[in-house]
Motif scaffolding. Structure first.
Motif, PDB file in Angstrom:
ATOM      1  N   SER A  63       0.841  -1.196   0.000  1.00 30.38           N
ATOM      2  CA  SER A  63       0.000   0.000   0.000  1.00 30.38           C
ATOM      3  C   SER A  63       0.874   1.243   0.000  1.00 30.38           C
ATOM      4  CB  SER A  63      -0.917   0.009   1.222  1.00 30.38           C
ATOM      5  OG  SER A  63      -1.586   1.249   1.314  1.00 30.38           O
ATOM      6  N   ASN A  64       0.807   1.989  -1.070  1.00 28.57           N
ATOM      7  CA  ASN A  64       1.581   3.228  -1.145  1.00 28.57           C
ATOM      8  C   ASN A  64       1.150   4.198  -0.051  1.00 28.57           C
ATOM      9  OD1 ASN A  64       2.982   2.293  -3.404  1.00 28.57           O
ATOM     10  ND2 ASN A  64       1.431   3.090  -4.798  1.00 28.57           N
ATOM     11  N   ARG A  65      -0.168   4.321   0.166  1.00 26.87           N
ATOM     12  CA  ARG A  65      -0.663   5.286   1.159  1.00 26.87           C
ATOM     13  C   ARG A  65      -0.371   4.845   2.593  1.00 26.87           C
ATOM     14  NH1 ARG A  65      -6.611   5.956  -0.979  1.00 26.87           N
ATOM     15  NH2 ARG A  65      -6.171   3.794  -1.430  1.00 26.87           N
ATOM     16  N   ALA A  66      -0.564   3.559   2.901  1.00 29.09           N
ATOM     17  CA  ALA A  66      -0.266   3.103   4.263  1.00 29.09           C
ATOM     18  C   ALA A  66       1.239   3.187   4.537  1.00 29.09           C
ATOM     19  CB  ALA A  66      -0.772   1.680   4.478  1.00 29.09           C
ATOM     20  N   ALA A  67       2.063   2.871   3.533  1.00 33.89           N
ATOM     21  CA  ALA A  67       3.511   2.951   3.707  1.00 33.89           C
ATOM     22  C   ALA A  67       3.955   4.389   3.944  1.00 33.89           C
ATOM     23  CB  ALA A  67       4.222   2.358   2.496  1.00 33.89           C
ATOM     24  N   ALA A  68       3.230   5.346   3.345  1.00 30.50           N
ATOM     25  CA  ALA A  68       3.557   6.766   3.506  1.00 30.50           C
ATOM     26  C   ALA A  68       2.946   7.368   4.770  1.00 30.50           C
ATOM     27  CB  ALA A  68       3.076   7.553   2.286  1.00 30.50           C
ATOM     28  N   GLY A  69       2.159   6.565   5.507  1.00 31.01           N
ATOM     29  CA  GLY A  69       1.563   7.059   6.742  1.00 31.01           C
ATOM     30  C   GLY A  69       0.289   7.860   6.538  1.00 31.01           C
ATOM     31  N   VAL A  70      -0.291   7.809   5.333  1.00 32.42           N
ATOM     32  CA  VAL A  70      -1.529   8.537   5.058  1.00 32.42           C
ATOM     33  C   VAL A  70      -2.687   7.943   5.853  1.00 32.42           C
ATOM     34  CG1 VAL A  70      -3.199   9.168   3.254  1.00 32.42           C
ATOM     35  CG2 VAL A  70      -0.741   9.255   2.779  1.00 32.42           C
TER      36      VAL A  70
END
Length: 158
Positions: A11-18
């Protein structure tokens, strides 16, 4: 000796902390319920980091690696593309059963999941959808067969 498992969240967003991933913990709990020793999910951006996480898990002795996310049709959904080259053998029936189960439960979009299943070394690797519902459906399919599949890979059931 207990078998090791690993959960990889693409997950790009979960990995980025979104936002906080909601699917990894479901899979960790499921694997622990089956008796696997599992750490917290590894959350990575989709693409090459997923392949690295799968490879690291297998090299560390994981006998099952469940990925969640990155199996759809968006341009950033690359989990099947980075998983396929790692597979020594595919187990297409497992991936098809997960899709079919979702459709049978009234989720027509389950057919759009491109997840793969197969063997990497002595580990069973399965790509699952990134939605909580898709993960729950996949767990229903995996529950009666996953331990047997993991044992079969090394001939333990014979």
């Amino acid at each position: 000796m207990s078998l090791r498992g690993e959960v990889v969240v693409a997950s790009n967003r979960a990995a980025a902390g979104v936002y906080e991933d909601a699917t990894g913990p479901l899979l960790v709990a499921f694997l622990r319920e089956l008796g696997f020793v599992v750490d917290d999910p590894v959350v990575v951006p989709d693409g090459a980091p997923v392949a690295t996480a799968i490879t690291d898990a297998v090299q560390a002795g994981a006998r099952v690696v469940l990925t969640t996310g990155g199996t759809g049709l968006t341009p950033t959904d690359l989990t099947p593309e980075v998983t396929r080259p790692l597979l020594d053998r595919e187990v297409p029936g497992l991936a098809e059963a997960i899709r079919s189960h979702g459709v049978a439960k009234g989720v027509p979009t389950a057919v759009l999941s491109r997840g793969l299943a197969g063997v990497v070394g002595s580990a069973v690797v399965v790509n699952l959808p990134g939605s909580r519902g898709g993960v729950r459906d996949a767990i229903e399919v995996l529950r009666p067969v996953l331990v047997h599949a993991v044992e079969q890979v090394v001939g333990s059931d014979h």
